[in-house]
Every structure is written in C-alpha cells, then in structure tokens.
Design a protein around this motif. Structure first.
Motif, PDB file in Angstrom:
ATOM      1  N   PHE A  36      50.532  63.043  12.727  1.00 55.97           N
ATOM      2  CA  PHE A  36      49.220  63.396  12.180  1.00 55.97           C
ATOM      3  C   PHE A  36      48.224  62.405  12.761  1.00 55.97           C
ATOM      4  O   PHE A  36      48.345  61.197  12.506  1.00 55.97           O
ATOM      5  N   VAL A  37      47.321  62.896  13.581  1.00 54.31           N
ATOM      6  CA  VAL A  37      46.401  62.006  14.299  1.00 54.31           C
ATOM      7  C   VAL A  37      44.999  62.153  13.713  1.00 54.31           C
ATOM      8  O   VAL A  37      44.403  63.235  13.761  1.00 54.31           O
ATOM      9  N   VAL A  38      44.523  61.077  13.125  1.00 57.87           N
ATOM     10  CA  VAL A  38      43.308  61.093  12.309  1.00 57.87           C
ATOM     11  C   VAL A  38      42.286  60.109  12.862  1.00 57.87           C
ATOM     12  O   VAL A  38      42.648  59.027  13.332  1.00 57.87           O
ATOM     13  N   ALA A  39      41.010  60.494  12.801  1.00 62.33           N
ATOM     14  CA  ALA A  39      39.931  59.536  13.086  1.00 62.33           C
ATOM     15  C   ALA A  39      39.179  59.294  11.781  1.00 62.33           C
ATOM     16  O   ALA A  39      38.708  60.251  11.143  1.00 62.33           O
ATOM     17  N   LEU A  40      39.136  58.041  11.372  1.00 61.92           N
ATOM     18  CA  LEU A  40      38.484  57.685  10.118  1.00 61.92           C
ATOM     19  C   LEU A  40      36.981  57.518  10.327  1.00 61.92           C
ATOM     20  O   LEU A  40      36.528  57.137  11.407  1.00 61.92           O
ATOM     21  N   SER A  41      36.230  57.791   9.269  1.00 61.91           N
ATOM     22  CA  SER A  41      34.784  57.540   9.316  1.00 61.91           C
ATOM     23  C   SER A  41      34.505  56.166   8.716  1.00 61.91           C
ATOM     24  O   SER A  41      35.375  55.539   8.104  1.00 61.91           O
ATOM     25  N   GLY A  42      33.279  55.733   8.907  1.00 64.41           N
ATOM     26  CA  GLY A  42      32.907  54.415   8.427  1.00 64.41           C
ATOM     27  C   GLY A  42      31.925  54.501   7.282  1.00 64.41           C
ATOM     28  O   GLY A  42      31.884  55.493   6.567  1.00 64.41           O
ATOM     29  N   GLY A  43      31.124  53.457   7.143  1.00 72.11           N
ATOM     30  CA  GLY A  43      30.189  53.426   6.026  1.00 72.11           C
ATOM     31  C   GLY A  43      30.926  53.101   4.740  1.00 72.11           C
ATOM     32  O   GLY A  43      32.061  52.615   4.749  1.00 72.11           O
ATOM     33  N   SER A  44      30.281  53.437   3.622  1.00 76.89           N
ATOM     34  CA  SER A  44      30.842  53.050   2.316  1.00 76.89           C
ATOM     35  C   SER A  44      31.567  54.192   1.608  1.00 76.89           C
ATOM     36  O   SER A  44      32.492  53.952   0.816  1.00 76.89           O
ATOM     37  N   THR A  45      31.174  55.431   1.884  1.00 73.20           N
ATOM     38  CA  THR A  45      31.758  56.560   1.123  1.00 73.20           C
ATOM     39  C   THR A  45      33.285  56.611   1.176  1.00 73.20           C
ATOM     40  O   THR A  45      33.936  56.820   0.150  1.00 73.20           O
ATOM     41  N   PRO A  46      33.897  56.408   2.364  1.00 73.46           N
ATOM     42  CA  PRO A  46      35.353  56.610   2.433  1.00 73.46           C
ATOM     43  C   PRO A  46      36.183  55.556   1.707  1.00 73.46           C
ATOM     44  O   PRO A  46      37.369  55.765   1.465  1.00 73.46           O
ATOM     45  N   ARG A  47      35.560  54.419   1.351  1.00 66.53           N
ATOM     46  CA  ARG A  47      36.378  53.335   0.798  1.00 66.53           C
ATOM     47  C   ARG A  47      37.226  53.789  -0.388  1.00 66.53           C
ATOM     48  O   ARG A  47      38.433  53.523  -0.443  1.00 66.53           O
ATOM     49  N   SER A  48      36.604  54.510  -1.323  1.00 65.97           N
ATOM     50  CA  SER A  48      37.367  54.888  -2.523  1.00 65.97           C
ATOM     51  C   SER A  48      38.456  55.907  -2.182  1.00 65.97           C
ATOM     52  O   SER A  48      39.528  55.912  -2.787  1.00 65.97           O
ATOM     53  N   LEU A  49      38.200  56.760  -1.174  1.00 68.90           N
ATOM     54  CA  LEU A  49      39.264  57.677  -0.726  1.00 68.90           C
ATOM     55  C   LEU A  49      40.424  56.873  -0.154  1.00 68.90           C
ATOM     56  O   LEU A  49      41.594  57.135  -0.478  1.00 68.90           O
ATOM     57  N   PHE A  50      40.123  55.888   0.690  1.00 63.29           N
ATOM     58  CA  PHE A  50      41.198  55.100   1.314  1.00 63.29           C
ATOM     59  C   PHE A  50      41.996  54.357   0.244  1.00 63.29           C
ATOM     60  O   PHE A  50      43.234  54.305   0.295  1.00 63.29           O
ATOM     61  N   GLN A  51      41.293  53.802  -0.747  1.00 58.40           N
ATOM     62  CA  GLN A  51      42.000  53.101  -1.833  1.00 58.40           C
ATOM     63  C   GLN A  51      42.897  54.061  -2.606  1.00 58.40           C
ATOM     64  O   GLN A  51      44.029  53.712  -2.961  1.00 58.40           O
ATOM     65  N   LEU A  52      42.407  55.278  -2.797  1.00 57.32           N
ATOM     66  CA  LEU A  52      43.212  56.294  -3.510  1.00 57.32           C
ATOM     67  C   LEU A  52      44.465  56.641  -2.706  1.00 57.32           C
ATOM     68  O   LEU A  52      45.578  56.666  -3.237  1.00 57.32           O
ATOM     69  N   LEU A  53      44.295  56.863  -1.414  1.00 56.98           N
ATOM     70  CA  LEU A  53      45.436  57.242  -0.562  1.00 56.98           C
ATOM     71  C   LEU A  53      46.481  56.127  -0.494  1.00 56.98           C
ATOM     72  O   LEU A  53      47.680  56.393  -0.359  1.00 56.98           O
ATOM     73  N   ALA A  54      46.016  54.892  -0.616  1.00 56.44           N
ATOM     74  CA  ALA A  54      46.939  53.746  -0.545  1.00 56.44           C
ATOM     75  C   ALA A  54      47.556  53.432  -1.905  1.00 56.44           C
ATOM     76  O   ALA A  54      48.460  52.599  -1.999  1.00 56.44           O
ATOM     77  N   GLY A  55      47.090  54.138  -2.939  1.00 51.29           N
ATOM     78  CA  GLY A  55      47.541  53.856  -4.296  1.00 51.29           C
ATOM     79  C   GLY A  55      48.855  54.552  -4.652  1.00 51.29           C
ATOM     80  O   GLY A  55      49.359  55.377  -3.890  1.00 51.29           O
ATOM     81  N   GLU A  56      49.399  54.198  -5.826  1.00 56.00           N
ATOM     82  CA  GLU A  56      50.709  54.711  -6.267  1.00 56.00           C
ATOM     83  C   GLU A  56      50.781  56.240  -6.222  1.00 56.00           C
ATOM     84  O   GLU A  56      51.736  56.829  -5.744  1.00 56.00           O
ATOM     85  N   GLU A  57      49.717  56.892  -6.733  1.00 58.63           N
ATOM     86  CA  GLU A  57      49.779  58.358  -6.870  1.00 58.63           C
ATOM     87  C   GLU A  57      49.896  59.070  -5.526  1.00 58.63           C
ATOM     88  O   GLU A  57      50.609  60.063  -5.389  1.00 58.63           O
ATOM     89  N   TRP A  58      49.217  58.559  -4.481  1.00 60.27           N
ATOM     90  CA  TRP A  58      49.111  59.327  -3.234  1.00 60.27           C
ATOM     91  C   TRP A  58      49.966  58.789  -2.083  1.00 60.27           C
ATOM     92  O   TRP A  58      50.362  59.551  -1.206  1.00 60.27           O
ATOM     93  N   ARG A  59      50.285  57.490  -2.097  1.00 61.77           N
ATOM     94  CA  ARG A  59      50.929  56.925  -0.902  1.00 61.77           C
ATOM     95  C   ARG A  59      52.243  57.621  -0.579  1.00 61.77           C
ATOM     96  O   ARG A  59      52.612  57.788   0.560  1.00 61.77           O
TER      97      ARG A  59
END
Ligand code: 6PG
Length: 248
Positions: A36-59
């Motif tokens: 799965f080849v992904v390009a991440l965006s920057g700025g502030s909006t994605p931070r909470s998504l990234f934290q969610l994906l790295a969290g217990e529920e989603w990782r």
C-alpha cells in the motif's frame, strides 16, 4: 470522474471517517498488489488522523509492514524543525508504529538548494516505482489538505508549479510565504488510484465551496486541478467546512 463527499460531524469524526477509508484502501491494495503506497499530507489537519491510526483501535487493522509512506509536499526546513511535515508524521504515526525505515520515503528537505531536494525525491520515486522515462507513479492513496486560499499540497495560487506537467516533484517558490516548498505536481496527484482531501473547520468553508461549486479557476483555486484521471476522489469534510456547500 466521480467525487465522493464524506460528511463528518466534527474533527474527531473526520479522522474516524478517514481512518476507515485508509484501512479499506490499504486492505484492497495489499490484497491486489502486496503493498500500500501512500503519500501523506502536511499541515495540522492530519495529525489527529495519524494519532488515531497509530492507536490501539486502528493499528491492528492495517498490515503496516506492507505500507510505504511518501509525502505529497514538504517545507524547506530540517526534518526536526517544528514546521516539518515529516516531523509531524514522525511524532504522530511513524514513531508510535515503529515502521521499518525502508518503508519511509522522506523528502530530503534539508538539501539545498530546494531544486536539489526536489530532484532527489523524484529519483527516489522513480527508483521505488521502477519507472521508465516519461511514466508516472501510481500511488494507491494521496492525502491532501486544503488551504484557506484553496491551495493543496504546495500548489499555491499563481505559482509556477501549477503549470508543471512533466516533472514529478518540483521546488515551488511561494512568494506569499517568502519561501520555497517541495511538492508533487498535478500529474502525479491525478494519477493516483485514490485522492482523499481532509478538510475541517469553518475557516475552510469558503475555499471548499469555491473549489467544489465555484467557476473553474484553477490558477486561483489550485485544488480544482485535482481530478484523478482514473482514480477516485474523496472529500472528507466536517460540518463546519461543508457549511457553505449548496449541493449535498
Ligand atoms: C502543508 C500542506 C498544505 C496543507 C494545507 C492545510 O505543507 O501545509 O501540505 O497543503 O495540507 O495548508 O493545512 P491545515 O491542515 O494546517 O489547515
């Protein structure tokens, strides 16, 4: 080209909706192509998504060892600078997940001049996708944000990068910010299998309305350039950002 608008209640729901989409696209890509080849965006909006994906529920919902991460744009600062998109991703996603270093394809934003950083990234992309000259990389997913001026990635209004149709990555002088940014070009973004805009907050309502419902003015509203040729286009938006839209 079909554009799907996913309406979220608020910022937290926006991240949840985006996490669902990420996991779905990841599962499909890994099943079909083994990665799965992904390009991440920057700025502030994605931070909470990234934290969610790295969290217990989603990782555990993603086979992270098969995920390769790129960045759609970067500021011309060191990777540990507070403004670095890479630093934001490292803190919120990469470090918590202990991703294999070989899966992290960072823009070498500390390389000077910025054009050198752009060329090095272009070479990294060509090498990873084993591209023949003139061919475009096909990312499985490219995340994008939307600026209040309707820029996306670092394709800012009335900047040279908007006209670039041959290169994959360029250094884009942004006079309004008195800096240069490293950015994917429009052809790379539009060749992706899926492009997902993450747009939250009332400050983006005017820009989102102009991009989706305004007259076609891509030099003024660069996010209008994003129309994947064969891919899917999603806008994950919260209620505040969608408040000026007239169509459902
Ligand atoms: C960047 C971006 C940029 C960002 C938008 C929205 O490097 O800043 O990639 O395109 O996505 O400016 O930024 P916010 O999420 O901070 O509103």
């Amino acid at each position: 080209m079909n554009t799907k608008i996913i309406q979220a209640e608020d910022g937290a729901d926006l991240s949840r909706q985006a996490a669902h989409l990420f996991a779905e696209l990841a599962g499909r890509a890994i099943e079909e192509r083994g990665r799965f080849v992904v390009a991440l965006s920057g700025g502030s909006t994605p931070r909470s998504l990234f934290q969610l994906l790295a969290g217990e529920e989603w990782r555990s919902k993603v086979e992270w060892e098969k995920v390769h991460l790129f960045w759609g744009d970067e500021r011309t600062v060191a990777p540990d600078h507070p403004d670095s998109n890479y630093r934001m991703s490292r803190e919120s996603l990469l470090d918590p997940l202990h991703l294999p270093p070989a899966n992290i394809h960072r823009i070498l934003s500390e390389e000077a001049p910025p054009e050198r950083a752009a060329r090095l990234y272009e070479e990294e992309i060509r090498r990873f996708f084993e591209l023949r000259p003139g061919r475009l990389p096909r990312f499985d997913l490219i995340f994008l944000g939307l600026g209040e001026d309707a820029h996306t990635a670092s394709l800012f209004p009335h900047t040279p990068a908007l006209e670039e149709k041959q290169r994959l990555v360029v250094a884009n002088p942004v006079s309004s910010l008195s800096t240069s940014r490293i950015t994917f070009t429009e052809p790379v973004i539009n060749h992706a299998r899926a492009v997902v805009f993450l747009v939250g907050g009332s400050a983006k309502a005017e820009a989102l309305k102009n991009v989706l419902e305004g007259e076609r003015r891509p030099k003024h509203w660069p996010a209008q350039l994003i129309q994947p040729t064969e891919g899917k286009l999603f806008f994950v938006v919260d209620r505040e950002a969608a408040s000026r839209l007239t169509r459902s």
